[in-house]
Design a protein around this motif. Structure first.
Motif: not given
Length: 211
Positions: A129-132, A151-156, A163-165
């Motif tokens: 979550g912190s990476q996102i 909204q940007k969180v959902a997109e990311m 896979g990995e962030v």
């Protein structure tokens, strides 16, 4: 509200030169462990003071993530206000206010970016979550609503769902390389004990300061 009478006496043992390590980083580590053992909330929380080209000081709380003889490391967005100020004036001050122990530590020094490898290693250890969140936030920029952020969180989350962030190119660490470190121990009647380490060519000069 009248707050002029708000005060408490600092009942604590004194601090003498003989109790201090010759190496301020080792002394910091000792006090940091004391703060952790005492249950100080977020002992790695530190105030970071910066000053950009405008000359107006700015301060905020960040989290210390690593320290050694080379300095004290924290992470942030490279486009943030603090990053801009450090680019304009690569000097900073840190404050650890461990008031539950009647102690504080002040650090002043130059600022440098840590290597990409160091940033990547730390970023990989963060919760997903912190990476996102690092990808989502254009830190310090204005936004019209929290809904846009979510909204940007959902997109990311969708973008990196398989896979990995990866480490954002605009995010990483800074190291404050200390030139001056002060250890402050509160004492009764405001006659506090203060010892200052100042970096010299062959090590550190240690002196007692008046309260």
């Amino acid at each position: 509200m009248d707050i002029g009478d708000m005060r408490r006496d600092f009942e604590s043992e004194g601090l003498d030169r003989e109790q201090l390590d010759d190496d301020p980083v080792k002394q910091f580590q000792q006090w940091f462990e004391d703060a952790r053992t005492a249950g100080i909330l977020e002992p790695n929380a530190m105030s970071l003071a910066t000053t950009g080209r405008s000359g107006m000081p700015d301060i905020r709380t960040v989290l210390l993530k690593y320290f050694d003889n080379h300095g004290f490391v924290f992470y942030t967005n490279y486009t943030s206000r603090k990053a801009q100020e450090m680019a304009e004036n690569p000097q900073a001050a840190l404050l650890f206010p461990w008031l539950g122990l009647n102690r504080q530590i002040r650090i002043q020094g130059s600022v440098e970016k840590v290597s990409k490898a160091e940033s990547l290693r730390y970023f990989a250890s963060r919760p997903r979550g912190s990476q996102i969140g690092a990808w989502v936030s254009e830190q310090s920029r204005a936004i019209t609503s929290r809904g846009l952020l979510e909204q940007k969180v959902a997109e990311m989350k969708q973008k990196f769902s398989s896979g990995e962030v990866p480490l954002p190119g605009f995010w990483g660490g800074y190291r404050v390389v200390p030139e001056r470190i002060e250890f402050w121990q509160g004492r009764p009647s405001r006659l506090h004990d203060r010892f200052e380490y100042v970096r010299e060519a062959d090590g550190w000069n240690i002196q007692r300061l008046q309260p």
